[in-house]
Design a protein around this motif. Structure first.
Motif, PDB file in Angstrom:
ATOM      1  N   VAL A  55     -11.488   6.497  -9.380  1.00  0.00           N
ATOM      2  CA  VAL A  55     -10.338   6.697  -8.412  1.00  0.00           C
ATOM      3  C   VAL A  55      -9.863   5.610  -7.980  1.00  0.00           C
ATOM      4  N   ILE A  56     -10.570   4.311  -7.821  1.00  0.00           N
ATOM      5  CA  ILE A  56     -10.000   3.157  -7.193  1.00  0.00           C
ATOM      6  C   ILE A  56      -8.960   2.683  -8.164  1.00  0.00           C
ATOM      7  N   THR A  89     -20.251  -1.893   1.071  1.00  0.00           N
ATOM      8  CA  THR A  89     -19.220  -1.905   2.166  1.00  0.00           C
ATOM      9  C   THR A  89     -19.915  -1.761   3.587  1.00  0.00           C
ATOM     10  N   THR A  90     -20.550  -0.634   3.666  1.00  0.00           N
ATOM     11  CA  THR A  90     -21.001  -0.328   4.992  1.00  0.00           C
ATOM     12  C   THR A  90     -22.215  -1.144   5.315  1.00  0.00           C
ATOM     13  N   GLY A 114      -7.753   0.312   4.405  1.00  0.00           N
ATOM     14  CA  GLY A 114      -6.534   0.606   3.796  1.00  0.00           C
ATOM     15  C   GLY A 114      -5.773   1.488   4.368  1.00  0.00           C
ATOM     16  N   THR A 141     -13.313  -7.995   8.049  1.00  0.00           N
ATOM     17  CA  THR A 141     -13.709  -6.813   7.394  1.00  0.00           C
ATOM     18  C   THR A 141     -14.624  -7.111   6.029  1.00  0.00           C
ATOM     19  N   LEU A 158     -20.182  -4.347   6.728  1.00  0.00           N
ATOM     20  CA  LEU A 158     -19.737  -4.263   8.157  1.00  0.00           C
ATOM     21  C   LEU A 158     -20.885  -4.163   9.145  1.00  0.00           C
ATOM     22  N   HIS A 189      -4.642   5.324  -1.615  1.00  0.00           N
ATOM     23  CA  HIS A 189      -5.908   5.011  -1.672  1.00  0.00           C
ATOM     24  C   HIS A 189      -6.873   4.651  -0.641  1.00  0.00           C
ATOM     25  N   GLY A 190      -6.100   4.921   0.630  1.00  0.00           N
ATOM     26  CA  GLY A 190      -6.714   4.729   1.797  1.00  0.00           C
ATOM     27  C   GLY A 190      -8.192   5.239   1.900  1.00  0.00           C
ATOM     28  N   LEU A 249     -14.116  -5.444   3.000  1.00  0.00           N
ATOM     29  CA  LEU A 249     -13.141  -5.314   1.926  1.00  0.00           C
ATOM     30  C   LEU A 249     -12.169  -6.390   2.196  1.00  0.00           C
ATOM     31  N   PHE A 268     -17.931   5.245  -6.889  1.00  0.00           N
ATOM     32  CA  PHE A 268     -18.252   5.855  -5.602  1.00  0.00           C
ATOM     33  C   PHE A 268     -19.316   5.263  -4.739  1.00  0.00           C
ATOM     34  N   LEU A 270       0.799  -1.240  -0.017  1.00  0.00           N
ATOM     35  CA  LEU A 270      -0.036   0.053  -0.009  1.00  0.00           C
ATOM     36  C   LEU A 270       0.849   1.318  -0.024  1.00  0.00           C
ATOM     37  N   LEU A 309     -17.110   8.227   7.767  1.00  0.00           N
ATOM     38  CA  LEU A 309     -18.673   8.055   7.494  1.00  0.00           C
ATOM     39  C   LEU A 309     -19.061   6.576   7.989  1.00  0.00           C
ATOM     40  N   PRO A 315     -11.402   7.237   1.984  1.00  0.00           N
ATOM     41  CA  PRO A 315     -11.841   8.343   2.421  1.00  0.00           C
ATOM     42  C   PRO A 315     -13.270   8.488   3.002  1.00  0.00           C
ATOM     43  N   GLY A 316     -13.814   7.431   3.063  1.00  0.00           N
ATOM     44  CA  GLY A 316     -15.120   7.314   3.698  1.00  0.00           C
ATOM     45  C   GLY A 316     -15.317   6.493   4.931  1.00  0.00           C
TER      46      GLY A 316
HETATM   47  C1  HEM Z   1     -17.098  -0.480   6.539  1.00  0.00           C
HETATM   48  C2  HEM Z   1     -16.949   0.290   5.307  1.00  0.00           C
HETATM   49  C3  HEM Z   1     -15.831   0.645   4.349  1.00  0.00           C
HETATM   50  C4  HEM Z   1     -14.594  -0.167   4.349  1.00  0.00           C
HETATM   51  C5  HEM Z   1     -14.265  -1.672   4.930  1.00  0.00           C
HETATM   52  C6  HEM Z   1     -13.964   0.258   3.473  1.00  0.00           C
HETATM   53  C7  HEM Z   1     -12.770  -0.073   3.065  1.00  0.00           C
HETATM   54  C8  HEM Z   1     -11.828   0.491   1.907  1.00  0.00           C
HETATM   55  C9  HEM Z   1     -10.428   0.002   1.602  1.00  0.00           C
HETATM   56  C10 HEM Z   1      -9.720  -1.044   2.275  1.00  0.00           C
HETATM   57  C11 HEM Z   1     -10.054   0.882   0.563  1.00  0.00           C
HETATM   58  C12 HEM Z   1      -8.735   0.929   0.007  1.00  0.00           C
HETATM   59  C13 HEM Z   1      -8.868   0.322  -1.369  1.00  0.00           C
HETATM   60  C14 HEM Z   1      -7.484   0.146  -1.943  1.00  0.00           C
HETATM   61  O1  HEM Z   1      -6.294   0.394  -1.325  1.00  0.00           O
HETATM   62  O2  HEM Z   1      -7.399  -0.166  -3.220  1.00  0.00           O
HETATM   63  C15 HEM Z   1     -11.165   1.850   0.368  1.00  0.00           C
HETATM   64  C16 HEM Z   1     -11.088   2.743  -0.524  1.00  0.00           C
HETATM   65  C17 HEM Z   1     -12.424   3.823  -0.898  1.00  0.00           C
HETATM   66  N1  HEM Z   1     -13.295   3.831  -0.218  1.00  0.00           N
HETATM   67 FE1  HEM Z   1     -14.015   2.548   1.216  1.00  0.00          FE
HETATM   68  N2  HEM Z   1     -14.672   1.539   3.032  1.00  0.00           N
HETATM   69  C18 HEM Z   1     -15.729   1.648   3.600  1.00  0.00           C
HETATM   70  C19 HEM Z   1     -16.794   2.643   3.402  1.00  0.00           C
HETATM   71  C20 HEM Z   1     -16.543   3.537   2.608  1.00  0.00           C
HETATM   72  C21 HEM Z   1     -17.631   4.672   2.540  1.00  0.00           C
HETATM   73  C22 HEM Z   1     -18.798   4.607   3.275  1.00  0.00           C
HETATM   74  C23 HEM Z   1     -17.261   5.323   1.341  1.00  0.00           C
HETATM   75  C24 HEM Z   1     -17.866   6.685   0.950  1.00  0.00           C
HETATM   76  C25 HEM Z   1     -18.696   7.391   1.359  1.00  0.00           C
HETATM   77  C26 HEM Z   1     -16.031   4.869   0.713  1.00  0.00           C
HETATM   78  C27 HEM Z   1     -15.244   5.268  -0.347  1.00  0.00           C
HETATM   79  C28 HEM Z   1     -14.006   4.674  -0.779  1.00  0.00           C
HETATM   80  C29 HEM Z   1     -13.423   5.367  -1.956  1.00  0.00           C
HETATM   81  C30 HEM Z   1     -13.959   6.309  -2.808  1.00  0.00           C
HETATM   82  C31 HEM Z   1     -12.291   4.539  -1.848  1.00  0.00           C
HETATM   83  C32 HEM Z   1     -11.346   4.937  -3.254  1.00  0.00           C
HETATM   84  C33 HEM Z   1     -10.065   5.703  -2.636  1.00  0.00           C
HETATM   85  C34 HEM Z   1      -8.807   5.937  -3.458  1.00  0.00           C
HETATM   86  O3  HEM Z   1      -8.831   4.927  -4.632  1.00  0.00           O
HETATM   87  O4  HEM Z   1      -8.113   6.935  -3.437  1.00  0.00           O
HETATM   88  N3  HEM Z   1     -15.654   3.860   1.685  1.00  0.00           N
HETATM   89  N4  HEM Z   1     -12.403   1.594   1.165  1.00  0.00           N
END
Ligand code: HEM
Length: 420
Positions: free
Chosen positions: A90-91, A262-263, A363, A303, A266, A367-368, A305, A255, A53, A374, A370-371
């Motif tokens: 973005v991802i 994911t939410t 993460g 988790t 969890l 790419h950590g 993801l 997005f 990462l 929330l 951002p949500g």
């Molecule tokens: C329990 C809920 C969630 C888990 C476990 C989770 C987990 C993750 C992880 C592990 C990544 C990193 C992916 C990578 O390194 O390739 C990620 C990225 C991301 N998450 Fe979450 N997420 C959650 C909820 C959310 C929510 C609520 C939002 C938006 C409101 C969100 C938006 C994003 C976005 C846009 C990215 C991509 C960021 C980037 O690539 O820069 N996630 N999430």
């Protein structure tokens, strides 16, 4: 694109319903373990996951969520009726392009913005719990269906500034999108899922055009106005071009997928593990200040993801394994949470564990998630409500055995029957 045949799917399903024995073997093995069902080198130790990462220049995100399935020609034909969406979001972006795509999302999810949404989260969560507790419901329900599948969709819709009436379509299409990308569906279901995708595109296209013409104080406007002008070197005119609309639709779709499924997952697993450990459920009911620790423990332990991919941009040695350029790795967020080198008794769910080591379930680095805030707030509000309203909550005695969904990206119980 990787194609997974039916037999491989069956094996993959088995692996993903309970990936933890595979993770344990991979953590014990020397170097990385190649998993043919996943067509990737599994990165299972916490330190190795962190290394990947932290080196986005070597471990590109271009393949982060590569689909397992190529839709049938008939489903592709349906998809062809939509707006051609550009694939990089973005991802899956790297470097400066990634930073540009990430910036409006981070701006839209600052702590202050998230705090401003909390009254809405609390109001909707309370309404869902009121409906669950309504006399006539028999003090028994599938909380996935009645709650977990609903709240995050409503919240993400609100954050984006969507009409509440559009949320059910958004949620349904999120599932269709996932199924079409990852499940071996019969043709008729593929076509149905593809039609859903087109319906979602049309809906998102309406929002894109509306917010471009008249931006509002919502995340959809933030994304649209920040990302439209640079598309393919085209200047922003009074009207968006088809290419710009396609790109913006892809960002919004991505997005949505990242945010609500994911939410939902969890919320489901957190309730599941607390209820499987009634003493810990009782503890959070009596001492609600322990709720944040319970959320972190659920995220570490199981988790949503479990893993995203990376592809090497050049030859590199990771954990002693020499990887050529173009090698696929699966970054095991879920595997890292069970690393015995980092956590004592990692296979035990224990909300009292100390010291609380920081997990990588959200993460880290470029790419950590951002949500994350929330997501955590939705979990907190959910547990505060459930512990207050249903202190006697337990897994339904006569319910079917809990089965986890066969997925690495939205790990959750298929259904979670509870009684109170
Ligand atoms: C329990 C809920 C969630 C888990 C476990 C989770 C987990 C993750 C992880 C592990 C990544 C990193 C992916 C990578 O390194 O390739 C990620 C990225 C991301 N998450 Fe979450 N997420 C959650 C909820 C959310 C929510 C609520 C939002 C938006 C409101 C969100 C938006 C994003 C976005 C846009 C990215 C991509 C960021 C980037 O690539 O820069 N996630 N999430």
């Amino acid at each position: 694109m990787r194609r997974v045949d039916r037999q491989q799917h069956a094996r993959l399903d088995e692996l993903t319903r309970d990936p933890y024995p595979l993770y344990a073997r991979a953590r014990r093995a020397e170097g990385l373990t190649y998993v043919p069902e996943m067509s990737a080198w599994l990165v299972a130790r916490d330190a190795d996951v962190r290394e990947v990462l932290r080196r986005p220049d070597v471990f590109s995100s271009a393949n982060a969520v590569r689909p397992d399935v190529v839709p049938s020609p008939a489903a592709l034909a349906v998809l062809g009726e939509g707006i051609a969406v550009r694939r990089s979001v973005v991802i899956t972006a790297d470097g400066p392009a990634h930073q540009r795509m990430r910036a409006p999302i981070v701006r839209g999810l600052t702590p202050a913005r998230v705090s401003a949404v909390l009254p809405y989260v609390a109001e909707r969560a309370t309404a869902l719990v009121d409906a669950l507790a309504a006399p006539g419901n028999g003090r028994r329900a599938d909380v996935m269906e009645a709650y977990a599948l609903r709240l995050p969709g409503e919240v993400i819709g609100h954050v984006l500034g969507f009409e509440p009436a559009d949320v059910p379509l958004v949620v349904r299409c999120g599932h269709s999108n996932e199924r079409l990308m990852f499940r071996p569906l019969p043709e008729a279901e593929q076509i149905e899922a593809a039609r859903d995708m087109i319906a979602l595109q049309r809906l998102l296209d309406g929002y894109v055009r509306d917010r471009y013409a008249t931006p509002r104080d919502d995340l959809c406007s933030e994304i649209v106005t920040s990302l439209a002008p640079d598309d393919g070197g085209e200047d922003a005119g009074p009207e968006l071009t088809l290419g710009q609309r396609g790109e913006l639709i892809a960002h919004l779709q991505n997005f949505l997928l990242a945010g609500h499924l994911t939410t939902t997952a969890l919320i489901g697993t957190t309730l599941l593990h607390l209820l499987r450990h009634p003493a810990q459920w009782k503890l959070v009911c009596e001492e609600p200040e322990r709720i944040p620790a319970a959320i972190e423990e659920a995220a570490r332990y199981d988790t949503a993801l479990q893993g995203f991919r990376r592809v090497t941009t050049r030859a590199v040695t990771l954990a002693g394994t020499e990887l050529p350029a173009g090698a696929e790795v699966l970054v095991g967020f879920g595997a890292a949470g069970r690393d015995e080198g980092r956590y004592e008794r990692p296979d035990v769910f224990d909300i009292l564990r100390t010291p609380v080591a920081r997990h990588v379930a959200f993460g880290l680095g470029a790419h950590g998630c951002p949500g994350a805030q929330l997501a955590r707030e939705q979990l907190r509000i959910t547990l505060e409500l459930f512990t207050r309203r249903f202190p006697g909550l337990r897994l339904a005695g006569d319910g079917p055995p809990v089965r986890m969904r066969p997925t690495l990206i939205h790990r959750a119980p298929e259904a979670l029957y509870v009684e109170w």
